[in-house]
Design a protein around this motif. Structure first.
Motif, PDB file in Angstrom:
ATOM      1  N   TYR A   1      69.648  60.603  11.149  1.00 44.14           N
ATOM      2  CA  TYR A   1      68.971  61.804  10.661  1.00 44.14           C
ATOM      3  C   TYR A   1      69.977  62.813  10.127  1.00 44.14           C
ATOM      4  O   TYR A   1      71.180  62.739  10.405  1.00 44.14           O
ATOM      5  CB  TYR A   1      68.032  62.400  11.702  1.00 44.14           C
ATOM      6  CG  TYR A   1      68.590  62.862  13.033  1.00 44.14           C
ATOM      7  CD1 TYR A   1      69.326  64.043  13.151  1.00 44.14           C
ATOM      8  CD2 TYR A   1      68.283  62.174  14.209  1.00 44.14           C
ATOM      9  CE1 TYR A   1      69.769  64.499  14.385  1.00 44.14           C
ATOM     10  CE2 TYR A   1      68.727  62.626  15.450  1.00 44.14           C
ATOM     11  CZ  TYR A   1      69.464  63.791  15.530  1.00 44.14           C
ATOM     12  OH  TYR A   1      69.897  64.239  16.760  1.00 44.14           O
TER      13      TYR A   1
ATOM     14  N   ASP B   1      66.001  66.778   7.916  1.00 45.65           N
ATOM     15  CA  ASP B   1      65.008  66.263   8.858  1.00 45.65           C
ATOM     16  C   ASP B   1      64.714  67.210  10.015  1.00 45.65           C
ATOM     17  O   ASP B   1      63.838  66.921  10.841  1.00 45.65           O
ATOM     18  CB  ASP B   1      65.486  64.924   9.444  1.00 45.65           C
ATOM     19  CG  ASP B   1      65.726  63.868   8.390  1.00 45.65           C
ATOM     20  OD1 ASP B   1      64.862  63.720   7.501  1.00 45.65           O
ATOM     21  OD2 ASP B   1      66.767  63.191   8.463  1.00 45.65           O
TER      22      ASP B   1
ATOM     23  N   LEU C   1      62.016  66.758  13.105  1.00 49.69           N
ATOM     24  CA  LEU C   1      62.537  66.352  14.410  1.00 49.69           C
ATOM     25  C   LEU C   1      62.051  67.282  15.514  1.00 49.69           C
ATOM     26  O   LEU C   1      61.690  66.840  16.611  1.00 49.69           O
ATOM     27  CB  LEU C   1      64.066  66.323  14.383  1.00 49.69           C
ATOM     28  CG  LEU C   1      64.693  65.215  13.545  1.00 49.69           C
ATOM     29  CD1 LEU C   1      66.169  65.489  13.314  1.00 49.69           C
ATOM     30  CD2 LEU C   1      64.503  63.849  14.201  1.00 49.69           C
TER      31      LEU C   1
ATOM     32  N   CYS D   1      66.724  58.376  13.775  1.00 44.97           N
ATOM     33  CA  CYS D   1      65.294  58.662  13.715  1.00 44.97           C
ATOM     34  C   CYS D   1      64.560  57.438  13.197  1.00 44.97           C
ATOM     35  O   CYS D   1      65.155  56.539  12.593  1.00 44.97           O
ATOM     36  CB  CYS D   1      64.997  59.886  12.848  1.00 44.97           C
ATOM     37  SG  CYS D   1      65.292  59.662  11.082  1.00 44.97           S
TER      38      CYS D   1
ATOM     39  N   GLU E   1      61.180  56.380  10.888  1.00 43.28           N
ATOM     40  CA  GLU E   1      60.330  56.947   9.851  1.00 43.28           C
ATOM     41  C   GLU E   1      59.293  55.916   9.411  1.00 43.28           C
ATOM     42  O   GLU E   1      59.636  54.747   9.189  1.00 43.28           O
ATOM     43  CB  GLU E   1      61.212  57.356   8.671  1.00 43.28           C
ATOM     44  CG  GLU E   1      60.555  58.164   7.594  1.00 43.28           C
ATOM     45  CD  GLU E   1      61.574  58.590   6.540  1.00 43.28           C
ATOM     46  OE1 GLU E   1      61.669  59.783   6.261  1.00 43.28           O
ATOM     47  OE2 GLU E   1      62.289  57.704   6.010  1.00 43.28           O
TER      48      GLU E   1
ATOM     49  N   ILE F   1      58.716  61.198   9.996  1.00 44.12           N
ATOM     50  CA  ILE F   1      59.468  60.860  11.199  1.00 44.12           C
ATOM     51  C   ILE F   1      58.520  60.798  12.389  1.00 44.12           C
ATOM     52  O   ILE F   1      57.758  61.739  12.648  1.00 44.12           O
ATOM     53  CB  ILE F   1      60.598  61.874  11.448  1.00 44.12           C
ATOM     54  CG1 ILE F   1      61.638  61.779  10.319  1.00 44.12           C
ATOM     55  CG2 ILE F   1      61.267  61.620  12.801  1.00 44.12           C
ATOM     56  CD1 ILE F   1      62.747  62.799  10.407  1.00 44.12           C
TER      57      ILE F   1
ATOM     58  N   SER G   1      62.761  59.750  17.492  1.00 41.05           N
ATOM     59  CA  SER G   1      64.195  59.997  17.334  1.00 41.05           C
ATOM     60  C   SER G   1      64.932  59.630  18.616  1.00 41.05           C
ATOM     61  O   SER G   1      64.328  59.519  19.697  1.00 41.05           O
ATOM     62  CB  SER G   1      64.472  61.465  16.983  1.00 41.05           C
ATOM     63  OG  SER G   1      64.186  62.317  18.085  1.00 41.05           O
TER      64      SER G   1
END
Length: 220
Positions: A21, A25, A29, A65, A67, A72, A75
């Motif tokens: 990440y 992001d 997150l 992460c 996706e 996303i 993580s």
């Protein structure tokens, strides 16, 4: 890190990407944390942007992460430590620098898991297991001895008056009880090697955590 694979979501394969990440992001997150750790989990323990900036700057290999369809959904974050500096009786804030990982030690021997989370909608799709597998690959790539981390015990509060924390973990390992986190980590190949008191402010775990390890099979 960048790889693509299929996960099974509601019986249908969906293409997922596991990647490092970055700053773009951060908003997603933090939202993943919000969805993954609702109250009574303390809101102040969700990621903030300053922590995330430290992650990508100090140890990008440990900032992963997942996706799906451009969004996303999970993580995982880690840092490297010299395990002898901490031992098994440590707190989350101590060994992760309260999530800022400014104590990241590139010369250390252990990849320590700071956090792993998956949004509820994708928890049965295998996202968490693939994030963990990807971090194992990082351990092997960097020639580290092991991956280690404290696993929450969210089922323990229901048994705290009958069992000690160690007895609770033993019963989960024996298959007599199930715990959402410890059972998941067992399925990922992690092995409990101890229990830490006052690990993290967490009512459901009564502040305990199971310290769980995965050893690098190429470092005997």
């Amino acid at each position: 890190m960048y790889k693509q694979l299929y996960v099974i979501q509601e019986g249908k394969p969906e293409l997922a990407t596991i990647r490092s990440y970055n700053t773009a992001d951060f908003e997603q997150l933090i939202d993943v944390q919000r969805q993954s750790f609702p109250p009574p989990f303390p809101e102040e323990l969700w990621w903030n942007e300053e922590q995330l900036r430290e992650h990508v700057a100090r140890f990008p290999q440990g900032a992963l992460c997942a996706e799906v369809n451009g969004k996303i959904v999970g993580s995982m974050t880690g840092l490297i430590v010299a395990l002898d500096d901490y031992g098994h009786q440590h707190s989350w804030s101590e060994i992760t620098d309260e999530g800022y990982i400014r104590n990241h030690n590139p010369e250390g021997d252990t990849l320590y898991v700071v956090d792993i989370c998956v949004v509820p909608a994708y928890r049965k799709a295998g996202i968490g297991k693939w994030l963990m597998q990807s971090m194992y690959e990082t351990v092997v790539q960097l020639g580290l001895t092991s991956l280690l981390g404290g696993g929450r015990m969210p089922g323990f509060a229901q048994h705290v008056h009958q069992l000690s924390a160690q007895q609770y973990v033993d019963k989960v390992v024996a298959g007599e009880l199930k715990d959402p986190v410890i059972s998941f980590l067992l399925r990922c190949g992690r092995v409990p090697i101890g229990v830490a008191e006052q690990y993290l402010e967490d009512e459901q775990s009564c502040n305990y955590a199971a310290i769980m390890q995965w050893k690098n099979p190429f470092k005997v």
